[in-house]
Design a protein around this motif. Structure first.
Motif, short mmCIF file in Angstrom:
data_model
loop_
_atom_site.label_atom_id
_atom_site.label_comp_id
_atom_site.label_asym_id
_atom_site.label_seq_id
_atom_site.Cartn_x
_atom_site.Cartn_y
_atom_site.Cartn_z
N GLU A 1 46.24 42.01 52.51
CA GLU A 1 46.15 43.45 52.24
C GLU A 1 45.29 43.70 51.00
O GLU A 1 45.80 44.12 49.95
N PRO A 2 44.00 43.45 51.09
CA PRO A 2 43.14 43.57 49.91
C PRO A 2 43.10 44.98 49.31
O PRO A 2 43.07 45.12 48.08
N ASP A 3 43.09 46.02 50.16
CA ASP A 3 43.04 47.40 49.64
C ASP A 3 44.29 47.73 48.84
O ASP A 3 44.22 48.35 47.78
N LEU A 4 45.44 47.33 49.36
CA LEU A 4 46.70 47.58 48.66
C LEU A 4 46.77 46.76 47.37
O LEU A 4 47.26 47.24 46.34
N TYR A 5 46.26 45.53 47.44
CA TYR A 5 46.27 44.67 46.25
C TYR A 5 45.44 45.30 45.13
O TYR A 5 45.86 45.33 43.97
N MET A 6 44.27 45.82 45.48
CA MET A 6 43.42 46.46 44.46
C MET A 6 44.08 47.70 43.88
O MET A 6 43.98 47.98 42.69
N THR B 1 37.35 46.73 35.99
CA THR B 1 36.63 45.87 36.93
C THR B 1 36.43 44.47 36.37
O THR B 1 36.52 43.47 37.09
N SER B 2 36.18 44.40 35.06
CA SER B 2 36.03 43.09 34.42
C SER B 2 37.35 42.34 34.44
O SER B 2 37.39 41.13 34.74
N ALA B 3 38.43 43.05 34.15
CA ALA B 3 39.76 42.43 34.16
C ALA B 3 40.11 41.96 35.57
O ALA B 3 40.73 40.90 35.75
N TYR B 4 39.72 42.74 36.57
CA TYR B 4 40.03 42.38 37.95
C TYR B 4 39.29 41.11 38.36
O TYR B 4 39.87 40.21 39.00
N ARG B 5 38.02 41.02 38.00
CA ARG B 5 37.24 39.81 38.33
C ARG B 5 37.82 38.58 37.63
O ARG B 5 37.91 37.50 38.24
N ASN B 6 38.22 38.74 36.39
CA ASN B 6 38.83 37.60 35.67
C ASN B 6 40.14 37.19 36.33
O ASN B 6 40.46 36.00 36.42
N SER B 7 40.90 38.20 36.78
CA SER B 7 42.17 37.90 37.46
C SER B 7 41.93 37.13 38.76
O SER B 7 42.65 36.17 39.06
N MET C 1 35.38 46.44 42.59
CA MET C 1 36.56 45.63 42.91
C MET C 1 36.52 45.13 44.35
O MET C 1 36.90 43.99 44.64
N THR C 2 36.04 45.98 45.25
CA THR C 2 35.92 45.57 46.65
C THR C 2 34.92 44.44 46.80
O THR C 2 35.15 43.47 47.54
N SER C 3 33.82 44.56 46.09
CA SER C 3 32.81 43.50 46.13
C SER C 3 33.37 42.19 45.59
O SER C 3 33.15 41.11 46.18
N ALA C 4 34.13 42.27 44.50
CA ALA C 4 34.73 41.07 43.91
C ALA C 4 35.75 40.44 44.86
O ALA C 4 35.85 39.21 44.97
N THR C 5 36.50 41.29 45.57
CA THR C 5 37.50 40.79 46.52
C THR C 5 36.83 40.06 47.68
O THR C 5 37.29 38.99 48.11
N GLU C 6 35.75 40.62 48.19
CA GLU C 6 35.03 39.98 49.29
C GLU C 6 34.46 38.63 48.86
O GLU C 6 34.48 37.66 49.63
N GLU C 7 33.97 38.56 47.63
CA GLU C 7 33.45 37.29 47.11
C GLU C 7 34.57 36.26 47.00
O GLU C 7 34.38 35.07 47.30
N PHE C 8 35.73 36.72 46.56
CA PHE C 8 36.90 35.83 46.40
C PHE C 8 37.32 35.24 47.76
O PHE C 8 37.53 34.03 47.89
N ILE C 9 37.44 36.09 48.77
CA ILE C 9 37.86 35.64 50.10
C ILE C 9 36.82 34.70 50.70
O ILE C 9 37.15 33.66 51.30
#
Length: 332
Positions: free
Chosen positions: A268-273, A290-296, A239-247
């Motif tokens: 607040e990416p940590d809180l969001y995850m 993790t799949s659902a998070y990436r799709n979101s 999820m952290t990796s996906a968040t970094e890619e998103f930003i």
């Protein structure tokens, strides 16, 4: 005390619940039962094998009434001992499971010593199974006290009050967690404390059988919770990796959008995850968090990018203005 004949005992109840009426057993004039007769009883009632001790000149072994009753007493003692062993497996769980082998060793030695002390004396032997049942309970409580401390004066209400206070603080702290890592760390500390609480409560003499069962079931549930925390930590890496890619994708494709700094995924990416993990419910369509998070995140990106293009077209964003999409703590 001496035995004058097998009839004085009347009957014996076997381990499988059947009753042997000794008045119906054929005995010799000297008050003994032959090996042949005893073998027949074994076959009919499914008794355990017993080696007979006396062998007269005619070559056929015999069992005395003393030996026959001793066998029954020892069989009943073994049942009591087996039940205590089951209790040990229930009482010594979690972090205290390491003590179980030593506890069982001490109880086996107690059984051995008790037999040695009582089986050779006819007067002691007659009721030694009943006395053993009481004695091993006392011994087991002594062993538990040596490990957990005195249980006689254990303050049930005080232990429960302390636990309730801890749970209240834990729930508050975990509700204020800012990241998955912090949330899991608090949860694992809770599991350790819960194990300690369970052992203290099991050491109390006055807890009900229902309470004991609930405590044991709670410890079993803790093992599943521990697995959940481990999986959550593993998921947080992806999820952290996906968040970094998103930003990174937003920084590259949406230059000049200052208001994007306030987006919770960026601010607040940590809180969001963490919040996402707490609301996620597996389904046939989205079985993996993790799949659902990436799709979101992909859906959120499409929405934000479309909004960005509209703002640029309306002249509300200067694409040449530099914006650093990083949380406040990283900027400082």
């Amino acid at each position: 005390m001496s035995f004058t004949g097998i009839y004085q005992f009347g009957s014996i109840t076997t381990k499988n619940g059947q009753t042997i009426d000794l008045n119906n057993i054929k005995i010799d004039d000297d008050g003994k039962i032959s090996q042949r007769t005893y073998s027949f009883i074994q076959k009919e009632l499914g008794l355990d094998t017993l080696e007979l001790s006396e062998e007269p000149q005619k070559g056929e072994k015999q069992v005395t009434d003393f030996e026959f009753v001793l066998w029954n007493q020892e069989a009943n003692m073994q049942e009591t001992f087996d039940a205590i062993c089951v209790q040990v497996s229930k009482d010594f769980i979690g972090d205290n499971a390491k003590y179980s082998s030593q506890v069982l060793k001490e109880l086996r030695q107690f059984l051995k010593d008790f037999k040695a002390e009582n089986s050779s004396d006819a007067e002691k032997m007659v009721d030694m199974a009943d006395r053993f049942k009481d004695a091993i309970e006392v011994k087991y409580n002594e062993i538990k006290e040596s490990i957990f401390g005195s249980s006689e004066n254990a303050d049930y209400e005080k232990i429960q009050q302390e636990w309730d206070e801890y749970c209240s603080k834990f729930e508050k702290d975990q509700s204020h967690a800012k990241s998955i890592k912090e949330y899991v760390q608090l949860g694992r500390e809770y599991l350790t404390k819960h194990s300690e609480y369970t052992q203290k409560m099991l050491a109390c003499n006055d807890i009900s059988p229902e309470m004991r069962t609930d405590l044991i079931n709670g410890s079993k549930a803790d093992m599943e919770t521990a697995k959940m925390y481990s999986q959550l930590m593993a998921d947080s890496i992806d999820m952290t990796s996906a968040t970094e890619e998103f930003i990174s994708k937003l920084m590259q494709n949406c230059p000049g959008w200052k208001d994007l700094e306030d987006n919770p995924i960026i601010a607040e990416p940590d809180l969001y995850m963490l919040r996402f993990s707490q609301t996620f419910e597996p389904s046939i369509i989205e079985p993996s968090m993790t799949s659902a998070y990436r799709n979101s995140l992909n859906n959120e990106y499409e929405h934000l990018f479309a909004q960005y293009q509209e703002l640029v077209e309306n002249g509300k964003i200067n694409v040449n203005e530099e914006v650093n999409f990083k949380p406040e703590e990283e900027k400082n």
